[in-house]
Design a protein around this motif. Structure first.
Motif, PDB file in Angstrom:
ATOM      1  N   GLY A   1      42.692  15.728  50.122  1.00 28.55           N
ATOM      2  CA  GLY A   1      42.135  16.849  50.874  1.00 28.55           C
ATOM      3  C   GLY A   1      41.873  16.567  52.329  1.00 28.55           C
ATOM      4  N   CYS A   2      40.613  16.737  52.721  1.00 28.62           N
ATOM      5  CA  CYS A   2      40.157  16.535  54.097  1.00 28.62           C
ATOM      6  C   CYS A   2      40.839  17.497  55.067  1.00 28.62           C
ATOM      7  CB  CYS A   2      40.360  15.093  54.542  1.00 28.62           C
ATOM      8  SG  CYS A   2      39.276  14.625  55.893  1.00 28.62           S
TER       9      CYS A   2
ATOM     10  N   ALA B   1      35.845  21.376  62.267  1.00 31.66           N
ATOM     11  CA  ALA B   1      35.657  21.723  60.853  1.00 31.66           C
ATOM     12  C   ALA B   1      36.378  20.692  60.000  1.00 31.66           C
ATOM     13  CB  ALA B   1      36.188  23.122  60.557  1.00 31.66           C
ATOM     14  N   GLN B   2      35.725  20.246  58.920  1.00 26.57           N
ATOM     15  CA  GLN B   2      36.327  19.232  58.054  1.00 26.57           C
ATOM     16  C   GLN B   2      35.933  19.491  56.610  1.00 26.57           C
ATOM     17  OE1 GLN B   2      35.088  15.187  58.844  1.00 26.57           O
ATOM     18  NE2 GLN B   2      36.237  14.329  57.134  1.00 26.57           N
ATOM     19  N   GLY B   3      36.934  19.506  55.720  1.00 25.97           N
ATOM     20  CA  GLY B   3      36.677  19.658  54.294  1.00 25.97           C
ATOM     21  C   GLY B   3      36.432  18.324  53.636  1.00 25.97           C
ATOM     22  N   SER B   4      36.103  18.356  52.356  1.00 26.96           N
ATOM     23  CA  SER B   4      35.805  17.127  51.618  1.00 26.96           C
ATOM     24  C   SER B   4      37.068  16.322  51.376  1.00 26.96           C
ATOM     25  CB  SER B   4      35.147  17.473  50.280  1.00 26.96           C
ATOM     26  OG  SER B   4      36.063  18.151  49.433  1.00 26.96           O
ATOM     27  N   GLN B   5      36.894  15.021  51.181  1.00 30.84           N
ATOM     28  CA  GLN B   5      38.015  14.153  50.845  1.00 30.84           C
ATOM     29  C   GLN B   5      38.168  14.015  49.333  1.00 30.84           C
ATOM     30  OE1 GLN B   5      37.756  10.179  52.494  1.00 30.84           O
ATOM     31  NE2 GLN B   5      39.918   9.738  52.142  1.00 30.84           N
ATOM     32  N   PHE B   6      37.050  14.009  48.627  1.00 27.64           N
ATOM     33  CA  PHE B   6      37.065  13.876  47.164  1.00 27.64           C
ATOM     34  C   PHE B   6      36.201  14.988  46.570  1.00 27.64           C
ATOM     35  CE2 PHE B   6      37.139   9.561  49.018  1.00 27.64           C
ATOM     36  CZ  PHE B   6      38.436   9.205  48.674  1.00 27.64           C
ATOM     37  N   SER B   7      36.795  15.780  45.706  1.00 24.81           N
ATOM     38  CA  SER B   7      36.056  16.895  45.111  1.00 24.81           C
ATOM     39  C   SER B   7      36.723  17.315  43.811  1.00 24.81           C
ATOM     40  CB  SER B   7      36.030  18.083  46.085  1.00 24.81           C
ATOM     41  OG  SER B   7      35.468  19.222  45.476  1.00 24.81           O
ATOM     42  N   LEU B   8      35.929  17.890  42.918  1.00 26.21           N
ATOM     43  CA  LEU B   8      36.452  18.440  41.667  1.00 26.21           C
ATOM     44  C   LEU B   8      36.807  19.909  41.799  1.00 26.21           C
ATOM     45  CD1 LEU B   8      34.018  16.858  39.023  1.00 26.21           C
ATOM     46  CD2 LEU B   8      36.095  15.898  40.017  1.00 26.21           C
ATOM     47  N   LYS B   9      36.575  20.507  42.953  1.00 25.07           N
ATOM     48  CA  LYS B   9      36.847  21.928  43.159  1.00 25.07           C
ATOM     49  C   LYS B   9      38.354  22.190  43.178  1.00 25.07           C
ATOM     50  CE  LYS B   9      32.703  23.165  45.819  1.00 25.07           C
ATOM     51  NZ  LYS B   9      31.958  21.915  45.628  1.00 25.07           N
ATOM     52  N   ASP B  10      38.766  23.318  42.630  1.00 23.96           N
ATOM     53  CA  ASP B  10      40.168  23.714  42.681  1.00 23.96           C
ATOM     54  C   ASP B  10      40.539  24.308  44.036  1.00 23.96           C
ATOM     55  OD1 ASP B  10      40.766  22.838  40.165  1.00 23.96           O
ATOM     56  OD2 ASP B  10      40.541  24.789  39.202  1.00 23.96           O
ATOM     57  N   VAL B  11      39.591  24.967  44.674  1.00 27.42           N
ATOM     58  CA  VAL B  11      39.830  25.616  45.971  1.00 27.42           C
ATOM     59  C   VAL B  11      38.657  25.313  46.887  1.00 27.42           C
ATOM     60  CG1 VAL B  11      40.187  27.782  47.205  1.00 27.42           C
ATOM     61  CG2 VAL B  11      41.163  27.482  44.917  1.00 27.42           C
ATOM     62  N   GLU B  12      38.958  24.825  48.075  1.00 26.56           N
ATOM     63  CA  GLU B  12      37.926  24.607  49.087  1.00 26.56           C
ATOM     64  C   GLU B  12      38.437  25.145  50.414  1.00 26.56           C
ATOM     65  OE1 GLU B  12      35.295  21.053  51.239  1.00 26.56           O
ATOM     66  OE2 GLU B  12      36.705  20.576  49.624  1.00 26.56           O
TER      67      GLU B  12
ATOM     68  N   GLU C   1      35.347   5.247  48.304  1.00 22.98           N
ATOM     69  CA  GLU C   1      36.699   5.710  47.992  1.00 22.98           C
ATOM     70  C   GLU C   1      37.126   5.260  46.598  1.00 22.98           C
ATOM     71  OE1 GLU C   1      39.721   5.895  51.372  1.00 22.98           O
ATOM     72  OE2 GLU C   1      38.421   4.284  52.057  1.00 22.98           O
ATOM     73  N   ILE C   2      36.794   4.015  46.235  1.00 25.17           N
ATOM     74  CA  ILE C   2      37.137   3.502  44.902  1.00 25.17           C
ATOM     75  C   ILE C   2      36.363   4.255  43.828  1.00 25.17           C
ATOM     76  CG2 ILE C   2      36.975   1.482  43.383  1.00 25.17           C
ATOM     77  CD1 ILE C   2      37.490  -0.258  45.868  1.00 25.17           C
ATOM     78  N   ALA C   3      35.135   4.632  44.141  1.00 26.75           N
ATOM     79  CA  ALA C   3      34.327   5.366  43.161  1.00 26.75           C
ATOM     80  C   ALA C   3      34.829   6.786  42.977  1.00 26.75           C
ATOM     81  CB  ALA C   3      32.855   5.385  43.607  1.00 26.75           C
ATOM     82  N   PHE C   4      35.046   7.505  44.078  1.00 26.08           N
ATOM     83  CA  PHE C   4      35.291   8.942  43.997  1.00 26.08           C
ATOM     84  C   PHE C   4      36.762   9.301  43.782  1.00 26.08           C
ATOM     85  CE2 PHE C   4      31.463   8.996  47.014  1.00 26.08           C
ATOM     86  CZ  PHE C   4      30.578   8.992  45.954  1.00 26.08           C
ATOM     87  N   GLY C   5      37.695   8.572  44.417  1.00 17.89           N
ATOM     88  CA  GLY C   5      39.112   8.900  44.271  1.00 17.89           C
ATOM     89  C   GLY C   5      39.592   8.801  42.833  1.00 17.89           C
ATOM     90  N   PRO C   6      39.500   7.621  42.204  1.00 17.92           N
ATOM     91  CA  PRO C   6      39.910   7.505  40.804  1.00 17.92           C
ATOM     92  C   PRO C   6      39.100   8.384  39.853  1.00 17.92           C
ATOM     93  CG  PRO C   6      39.826   5.337  41.819  1.00 17.92           C
ATOM     94  CD  PRO C   6      39.226   6.306  42.806  1.00 17.92           C
ATOM     95  N   SER C   7      37.816   8.644  40.179  1.00 19.03           N
ATOM     96  CA  SER C   7      37.007   9.514  39.316  1.00 19.03           C
ATOM     97  C   SER C   7      37.568  10.929  39.289  1.00 19.03           C
ATOM     98  CB  SER C   7      35.556   9.553  39.822  1.00 19.03           C
ATOM     99  OG  SER C   7      34.933   8.312  39.675  1.00 19.03           O
TER     100      SER C   7
END
Length: 691
Positions: A215-216, A227-238, A302-308
């Motif tokens: 993302g991002c 303006a900047q969006g999230s890099q790691f998220s469970l959302k389908d649309v941001e 990044e290791i925590a959130f990306g693979p999660s």
């Protein structure tokens, strides 16, 4: 003041799932309209999904993309808003050397003949096609696709001189550790010296492969991120929205004399005139978006959130009911367990913040009924995560205890299983067949016997893991199946320090492209920030496979077994892959890097040792568990390391060249020492003599 409101987005698309992709596209357009945006930018190939690969060679894929585009154009989705959609097209018989062909005819725009059903539906036969921009009454807009931003002569440079103020980059950029800064510096650089608005959209999530798109999405104005969006998220649309003052772009360009000079003698780029205004006039109550501080995650985050996030997408889209992990109590498997725990925490957080899609998926995956849904990460983990300690007579009480404590902290359903009986049965079967009983090396056995006995344990664990993953849900009256998680790291894959078809063989592996060093720092971080305090003790323990008997005077250690440290392996991996070094050039590079500490002969021995075992074990990469891609020196042969798997492991030509260079350095040393009265003799018993 020309005010322009723009919207870009992170979309969690799924390759070849057109219904899923269209739902997200329509949702993003609706949100953009509600926000008052007049431009909506989506990611590259958003209609088909980015990772279709050889599906792009199928005409069905192209046909379905046109059908989806027709649905968007015939409805009211694009009314009153400029939309950028990403999809593959075929022009004539042109294809890429694999999937797509770069457009090289820059002189003028071509007429692209629309497919007949599209033409009939839209009452339009052709559309302009090629390199150019759209000229509105009050501004000019152009597209720059993904990799074009990073090319030596990017399109935005020439387009800026032609008056283009707004650039839209539809991208499909995957996550790699420490990569985001490179991407953002490119956006900033594109507009800092020549002015302009740079809109960036990206995929976010696992779209069906090893990659996680991070993302991002962002908007940059004159070198400032607004303006900047999230890099790691469970959302389908941001959605990311920004209010722009285009007069600020004109003002900056007008103040740069070199820009004005070059613009006066520019090469003319073709354009399409559209008699429509995009901007609003000045309104006191509307203020442009201000520059903001860029949000970066640490490598540990990044290791925590990306693979999660990748695991969550894989779980909810695969139809599985959960994960099973062989948990040894060591650093690697504990890292995987912590990542699954982090995934559960992220799900609970998104539900608490009102994400209905995540809630619906969690109810389905966790098999909640009667209006219940997950509110606690440990309770949620208990429903979808099995951990199994598969101990043998060679396992220590310390690792067994660490596995149990970590499982309790995360909330997994934990089992402690002894495999000694199964191992003994295999050895007895072998003895009945051959009349010989293998022994461990510490008990007087040969290297062959020692390795064979270790591999029996490792492969039994793989069979047991898959048996439990398929049958434990049945035992506990849970529908569906569980996915087995692997836990070998990138350095072990590079060295081949894993048994083929042992616990490295799983359904997916969230750490298969992460280095041991990065995992160690992640464990320290996770002990504090994820609340799994036992990880600190796990990180401090020396890495060991625990496949050989423990004796008072002997304890098996990974780095001793490998003949190299994990730190050295990371260096070898980066030189071999990122810097494209063969044995000789790696030796030369390491002579500069390690020269103050090691002699050329010692460095040469280390390089030979690495390449020997890299090539001997290369075949293991052909069956490596599909891994989350996080490190650019991943040895996985599916996509990231296209090299053969059968080598002459003696490397006779290359190793001879290294020997010649070592001898040359000795000869040069003799000449120098001879000129100094022979104070130090070449070939001294001390390997570091003279260094």
């Amino acid at each position: 003041m020309r005010l322009l409101k723009v919207a870009t987005c992170n979309l969690n698309q799924w390759a070849m799932d057109f219904d899923c992709n269209m739902k997200n596209i329509k949702d993003s357009i609706s949100r953009a309209k509600q926000a008052g945006a007049v431009i909506r930018l989506g990611p590259e190939l958003e209609i088909t999904g980015y990772g279709c690969e050889d599906h792009f060679l199928e005409l069905d894929t192209i046909t379905h993309a046109w059908e989806c585009l027709k649905e968007l154009l015939l409805g009211d989705w694009t009314d009153g808003i400029l939309c950028s959609f990403g999809m593959p097209v075929i022009k004539g018989s042109e294809r890429e050397l694999r999937w797509f062909t770069a457009w090289k005819q820059k002189e003028q725009l071509d007429d692209f003949l629309l497919p007949s059903d599209i033409s009939e539906a839209l009452a339009q036969t052709v559309v302009p096609f090629g390199y150019g921009y759209i000229q509105f009454l009050d501004t000019a807009v152009a597209a720059e696709v993904c990799e074009e931003l990073f090319s030596p002569v990017p399109p935005h440079a020439e387009l800026s001189l032609n008056g283009v103020e707004v650039f839209m980059n539809a991208s499909g950029s995957h996550h790699q550790l420490r990569k985001l800064d490179i991407r953002l510096r490119a956006f900033i650089g594109a507009t800092h010296t020549r002015g302009g608005v740079y809109m960036y959209s990206n995929h976010q999530g696992c779209d069906g492969g090893r990659l996680y798109f991070d993302g991002c999405s962002c908007v940059v104005v004159n070198g400032d991120v607004v303006a900047q969006g999230s890099q790691f998220s469970l959302k389908d649309v941001e959605l990311v929205v920004a209010q722009i003052d285009l007069d600020a772009v004109a003002s900056l360009r007008g103040s740069i004399s070199s820009f004005q000079e070059q613009a006066s003698c520019k090469s003319k780029v073709s354009s399409v005139a559209v008699p429509v205004s995009l901007c609003q006039s000045f309104k006191l109550q509307i203020s442009p978006s201000s520059p903001r501080k860029i949000q970066y995650h640490s490598p540990e985050e990044e290791i925590a959130f990306g693979p999660s996030c990748w695991l969550w997408d894989y779980l909810r889209r695969s139809g599985a009911s959960g994960f099973l992990l062989p948990l040894s109590g060591g650093a690697d498997s504990s890292s995987v367990a912590a990542i699954v725990g982090c995934m559960c925490q992220l799900v609970i957080k998104e539900i608490a913040e009102g994400d209905e899609q995540v809630k619906a998926d969690a109810i389905r995956v966790g098999h909640y009924t009667g209006g219940q849904f997950p509110t606690d990460s440990k309770e949620f983990a208990k429903r979808l995560f099995y951990t199994v300690f598969m101990g043998s007579e060679n396992s220590s009480d310390a690792t067994r205890t660490r596995a149990k404590v970590l499982a309790e902290e995360i909330g997994s359903w934990h089992f402690d299983v002894s495999i000694d009986g199964v191992v003994s049965s295999f050895i007895s079967l072998f003895q009945t067949l051959t009349g010989k009983r293998p022994r461990y090396k510490v008990d007087g056995g040969s290297n062959t016997e020692n390795l064979g006995l270790q591999n029996i344990q490792a492969r039994i664990r793989m069979v047991l893991a898959f048996m439990l993953a398929s049958l434990l849900p049945w035992v506990h009256n849970k529908p569906g199946f569980y996915l087995v998680l692997g836990s070998s790291n990138v350095d072990e894959g590079l060295r081949g320090y894993l048994t083929k078809y042992d616990c490295s063989s799983a359904d997916i592996n969230p750490i298969g492209s992460i280095s041991k060093q990065d995992l160690r720092t992640f464990l320290k971080w996770a002990a504090v920030h994820l609340g799994y305090s036992s990880l600190a003790e796990i990180e401090a323990a020396p890495p060991t496979a625990e496949l050989e008997p423990i004796r008072s005077n002997y304890s098996q250690l990974d780095e001793v077994d490998m003949g190299m440290t994990y730190e050295e392996l990371s260096v070898y991996g980066r030189l071999r892959k990122i810097f494209r070094c063969g044995p000789v050039s790696m030796f030369k590079n390491l002579c500069f890097k390690w020269g103050p500490k090691l002699t050329p002969a010692e460095i040469g021995d280390k390089v030979k040792h690495f390449f020997k075992y890299y090539s001997i074990n290369r075949h293991k990469m052909t069956v490596l568990t599909p891994s989350y891609h996080a490190e650019s020196y991943s040895p996985e042969d599916n996509r990231f390391d296209l090299r053969q798997f059968l080598y002459n492991s003696r490397w006779p030509y290359q190793f001879r060249k290294i020997d010649e260079l070592v001898q040359q350095s000795r000869d040069e040393r003799v000449e120098v020492d001879g000129g100094m009265g022979g104070i130090v003799a070449a070939g001294s018993e001390n390997p570091k003599a003279g260094f």
